[in-house]
Design a protein around this motif. Structure first.
Motif, PDB file in Angstrom:
ATOM      1  N   ASP A   1      41.978 -79.516  49.315  1.00 56.28           N
ATOM      2  CA  ASP A   1      42.206 -78.977  49.598  1.00 56.28           C
ATOM      3  C   ASP A   1      42.896 -76.858  48.360  1.00 56.28           C
ATOM      4  OD1 ASP A   1      41.303 -79.691  51.752  1.00 56.28           O
ATOM      5  OD2 ASP A   1      43.314 -79.894  52.380  1.00 56.28           O
TER       6      ASP A   1
ATOM      7  N   TRP B   1      50.439 -72.738  43.705  1.00 55.06           N
ATOM      8  CA  TRP B   1      49.808 -74.706  45.111  1.00 55.06           C
ATOM      9  C   TRP B   1      51.161 -75.355  44.422  1.00 55.06           C
ATOM     10  CZ3 TRP B   1      46.735 -70.345  42.684  1.00 55.06           C
ATOM     11  CH2 TRP B   1      45.091 -70.294  43.712  1.00 55.06           C
TER      12      TRP B   1
ATOM     13  N   GLN C   1      50.225 -79.885  49.138  1.00 50.78           N
ATOM     14  CA  GLN C   1      48.839 -79.893  49.481  1.00 50.78           C
ATOM     15  C   GLN C   1      48.223 -80.790  49.015  1.00 50.78           C
ATOM     16  OE1 GLN C   1      47.902 -75.271  48.249  1.00 50.78           O
ATOM     17  NE2 GLN C   1      45.946 -75.995  50.248  1.00 50.78           N
TER      18      GLN C   1
END
Length: 246
Positions: A79, A47, A75
């Motif tokens: 989330d 991520w 992101q």
């Protein structure tokens, strides 16, 4: 078959700084590995997160993540954090160990980030409200080879246990996770008793080992007049976060 031959879930974060209460996660990796060697089954998730605050130049120098990168491709924190917590909670609920180098930092900052964004904590997602089983090669190394001199950073541990890495690759979350998993396997080769201990028992042993180390190290720091930033004796979730949750 021992737990080392089954599924392990490696976890690491890179952040804006070293405060679990105030800093932010900018990148994270979770690598699920079953078995070892060339026949191992490996699944990697990473991520990139826009933390919503500037990334200090010193942090960028360590992990290579810049403001421009997270603003372009990162992101939203809520989330990404929900996805990370879901993956880790699923692993722990299945009895798979979360393996992290200096796990107290990564788990504590994740819990702080979840609280900050109004998401359920990792602990609350588990039936026992207890984040376990966790395996931390740093805690185990301090306990098993207490008197070894020298640094115990991940790159030093790789050298100590014969794990080949490219030093320049470390401080990327996914590279750190793979190195941590390999170090854990290598440690078990040197200390075979690691494999024979049930995961919950090993977790409890690490709780006590960390408490003892933190207490003794804090006493030494205090004797030198260094009373700021003493290590929390709680593990794998630091006591400061357990107290105020932010």
């Amino acid at each position: 078959m021992t737990w080392l031959e089954q599924t392990m879930v490696g976890f690491d974060t890179e952040t804006t700084g070293v405060s679990t209460a105030n800093d932010r996660i900018v990148t994270a990796a979770v690598i699920t590995r079953t078995g070892s060697g060339p026949d191992a089954s490996v699944t990697t998730r990473t991520w990139l997160i826009n933390p919503g605050i500037p990334i200090p130049p010193g942090a960028t120098a360590v992990h290579g993540i810049s403001d421009a990168m997270v603003q372009k491709d990162g992101q939203a924190p809520a989330d990404a954090l929900e996805e990370i917590a879901t993956v880790l909670a699923g692993a722990l609920s299945s009895g798979f160990p979360v393996v992290a180098f200096n796990a107290q930092f990564d788990i504590s900052i994740l819990e702080a980030e979840l609280a900050r964004t109004g998401l359920p904590s990792l602990a609350s997602r588990l039936a026992t409200d207890d984040i376990r089983p966790v395996v931390d090669p740093l805690v185990l190394d301090r306990h098993l080879d207490r008197w070894r001199k020298g640094k115990r950073k991940l790159v030093n541990m790789c050298e100590t246990y014969g794990v080949e890495v490219v030093a320049e690759d470390l401080h990327a979350a996914d590279a750190d996770v793979l190195a941590t998993l390999d170090v854990t396997q290598a440690m078990a080769s040197k200390y075979p008793a690691m494999a024979s201990v049930a995961l919950n028992d090993l977790h409890d042993q690490q709780v006590e080992a960390h408490r003892k180390w933190a207490t003794e190290f804090s006493a030494w720091l205090t004797s030198k007049g260094k009373v700021d930033d003493l290590p929390s004796p709680q593990w794998p979730l630091g006591v400061a976060l357990a107290n105020h949750g932010d």
